[in-house]
Design an enzyme around this catalytic site. Structure first.
Site, mmCIF file in Angstrom:
data_model
loop_
_atom_site.group_PDB
_atom_site.id
_atom_site.type_symbol
_atom_site.label_atom_id
_atom_site.label_comp_id
_atom_site.label_asym_id
_atom_site.label_seq_id
_atom_site.Cartn_x
_atom_site.Cartn_y
_atom_site.Cartn_z
ATOM 1 C CG ASP A 333 -1.705 1.266 1.363
ATOM 2 O OD1 ASP A 333 -2.634 1.432 0.553
ATOM 3 O OD2 ASP A 333 -1.402 2.098 2.233
ATOM 4 C CD GLU A 387 -2.517 2.247 -3.275
ATOM 5 O OE1 GLU A 387 -3.677 2.663 -3.240
ATOM 6 O OE2 GLU A 387 -1.720 2.401 -2.329
#
Length: 678
Positions: A333, A387
């Site tokens: 993330d 990401e």
């Protein structure tokens, strides 16, 4: 070890635009090798180094218990808990065991028991504070006081894996993104067990082959969606004990589903007692000191990736989840926030110079490279996904080719484009050429995962595609016999958007749970502003199960779409090739893996005998978004066979002539017995 010059050559071969930045690449790759040497001391293999969780924290031994912690600024450290009345008992005082700030205590077997609550009490010059150990594997919250504590977790019978040797099949990932807590219909926090019993069968039946688990690592605030992590080695206890998470992953493996988890190494919660903030009285133990150590937009702390002890902590965290919970990989993330000192905030990445300047945190890039090496050395089948919104080159290239080592990166511009298109552009003005560009604009050397919408597009402040297009109609006009034109438009476009996104994806596809059937409403976790309500922190599966509602028709289309992608081997490497795009007619057609996809996005015009340039052969129509089974108008006869007729003016030498109803997509499968000479 491959020479840096060779790695840079390989990297530039994949992306010639990097040639102008060769000196920066040389320095960057040299920095990665230097960090590897620093953290290993040149004496330890990297995967072996990533075993800090076996050294630090609480462990049961043959003689009793041993506990270790790293707190170099501490002057005294005590274990406090149920076993000593939560006082600074000299019998539970740790000793400083090394020059680098390690503290240690050995205890007899009867000193601690399964279920005991405990903390550390750390003293430093000028103060003291209670802390949850950094390597705590179990953290629980008292429902009355809301206080968090570590918990001794040593059940007499450890979990026995039923599928200990599961390996992720080498198939393009079709990812179903889930949050266990909000995965149930009831207005409450769901559990790992409930998810295993009720949701896993749905996912397996939907055809997806990979589950992406959100919010696994312990986080104090439920409404953070799991992204404000406090205890990196503890699965969130609000969903159940660790063994229930193991059972969930085991059950998924039994059904052939790989499980990857969101790994949050981009920042940490600012909390001190529950988190790592001011752990030993200093703000710089795990994080940067001063303003650089604080992420103002996220109200969180930023790791210092240049510190060997921090790299050791995070690498060990990667290995821990692989070893202890048998996860099959990670979605990392917030990569953009890690890679740049400006965190990518309000930054437009418009050229390669944006990837090579003083704003890039090369320590973070080095850490990510080492993390991928550890993960893939331990589990060659593991899937790692980045990401990143910036487009940093090389993220999804192998380390052996000079890359960072991720298997895939998210095509994050695709969902943003869909939202802008649906929100700001009338249907009759949708630009087919630009749409094709946005869907296929990627580096061919790096695999990408496309999606029409993820959890980001469903959070409060935004709307899912279905909610945005149907608006109030999603509450009042979803009965199967309701001809409401606004809902009909929303359903037609919902199917087309998802199909064209999947069919053009660069190596994988993702869907957030419930979005496949047009889940109404947004996601809003319990908070003070909504009266701590769970009304919008759940998934209303009963809507998709109700035969009287249209939601189930969208879910049926999604299952057929996913099955088609698997049958065709659609994402297994061959890129889509454009056959035709026409703005006035709103027609987009392309071929992939021999299958032909034709989209008529026009809101009102249908076309008879519309000519599409195509490869030779005969084709059967195997998917029609206008079919009544999918909530359409039924304007096409099923199983039609079409022949590509010779035509010298066609770019492909042949042309298909098709009936294309308005706002409809069709898929044509090549017939293997076709003679190709109609």
């Amino acid at each position: 070890m491959v020479a840096i010059n060779t790695l840079v050559d390989r990297l530039i071969d994949t992306d010639p635009y990097l040639k102008a930045h060769r000196p920066a690449l040389m320095r960057r790759l040299g920095h990665i090798q230097g960090m590897r040497e620093r953290v290993t001391g040149g004496r330890v293999d990297l995967p072996d180094l990533a075993s800090g969780h076996e050294h630090f924290g609480l462990h049961r031994t043959a003689a009793g218990w041993i506990f270790r912690e790293w707190a170099p600024n501490a002057t005294a450290v005590y274990l406090i808990g149920d076993f000593c009345g939560w006082t600074d008992d000299p019998a539970f005082a740790l000793s400083r065991s090394a020059d680098d700030g390690q503290w240690e205590i050995n205890l007899p077997a009867d000193a601690l028991h399964h279920g005991d609550l405990f903390r550390l009490r750390i003293h430093w010059n000028g103060g003291r504070g209670d802390r949850i150990p950094a390597y705590a594997r179990r953290v629980v919250q008292d429902p009355a006081t809301l206080i968090f504590n570590a918990q001794v977790w040593a059940p007499d019978e450890p979990y026995r894996w039923r599928q200990p040797d599961f390996r992720r099949p080498d198939h393009p990932p079709l990812i179903y993104e889930v949050h266990a807590g909000m995965a149930q219909d009831a207005e409450k926090i769901g559990s790992w067990r409930e998810f295993t019993a009720r949701i896993l069968p749905r996912i397996a039946g939907s055809g997806y082959n990979t589950i992406q688990l959100m919010a696994v690592q312990e986080h104090p605030y439920y409404g953070s969606f799991g992204y404000h992590v406090s205890s990196f080695f503890a699965p969130s206890s609000r969903f159940g004990p660790p063994e229930d998470l193991m059972a969930l992953i085991d059950a998924a493996h039994e059904q052939g589903l790989a499980v990857i988890m969101d790994l949050v190494h981009s920042h940490a919660v600012s909390n001190t007692v529950e988190g790592l903030g001011l752990f030993d009285g200093t703000e710089y133990l795990y994080f940067h000191q001063g303003p650089r150590g604080y992420h103002h937009a996220w109200d969180s702390r930023c790791f210092d990736y240049g510190k060997p002890q921090v790299v050791h902590f995070l690498l060990s965290n990667c290995r821990y989840w692989l070893d202890a919970f048998h996860v099959d990989g990670f979605r990392f993330d917030g990569i953009t926030s890690m890679l740049y000192r400006h965190h990518g905030l309000e930054k437009a990445f418009s050229g390669y110079d944006d990837y090579f300047n003083e704003a890039v945190d090369e320590d973070a890039l080095a850490y990510l490279t080492l993390a991928n090496q550890v993960i893939h050395r331990l589990r060659p089948d593991a899937l790692t996904v980045a990401e990143d919104i910036s487009g940093m080159p090389g993220l999804a290239l192998p380390v052996a080719d000079g890359g960072t080592g991720f298997d895939c990166r998210f095509a994050m511009g695709v969902p943003d484009y869909w939202i802008r298109l649906v929100k700001d552009t009338p249907d009759e003005s949708w630009p087919m050429g630009q749409l094709w560009h946005e869907l296929t604009n990627r580096r061919r050397s790096e695999r990408t995962i496309s999606y029409a919408e993820s959890h980001d597009q469903a959070l409060v402040g935004d709307k899912t595609l279905m909610f945005r297009m149907a608006d109030a109609g999603i509450y009042h006009h979803m009965s199967v016999d309701d001809p409401d034109p606004v809902v009909n438009r929303a359903m037609g476009l919902h199917k087309m958007i998802r199909l064209v996104t999947l069919a053009t994806a660069g190596g994988g596809y993702l869907n957030f749970m419930g979005n496949e059937f047009g889940h109404p409403d947004w996601i809003d976790f319990p908070r003070e502003g909504n009266g701590w309500s769970f009304c919008y922190a759940r998934r209303q599966w009963h809507l998709a199960d109700d035969p009287g509602l249209k939601y189930g028709l969208l879910a049926r289309f999604d299952r057929r779409m996913i099955a088609l992608a698997r049958e065709a081997g659609l994402l297994a490497g061959q890129e889509p090739a454009l056959l035709w795009d026409h703005d006035p007619d709103k027609i987009l057609a392309f071929v992939r893996a021999g299958w032909i996809f034709v989209f008529n996005f026009h809101p009102s015009r249908s076309f008879v005998d519309y000519g599409i340039p195509a490869p030779g052969g005969s084709y059967r129509m195997v998917l029609d978004s206008d079919h009544r089974d999918f909530g359409g108008h039924g304007r096409l006869a099923p199983d039609q066979i079409h022949h590509a007729l010779k035509e010298k003016n066609s770019p492909w030498g042949r042309r298909l002539y098709l009936y294309l109803p308005s706002r409809t997509a069709i898929v044509l499968k090549p017939l293997t017995d076709s003679k190709g000479e109609p």
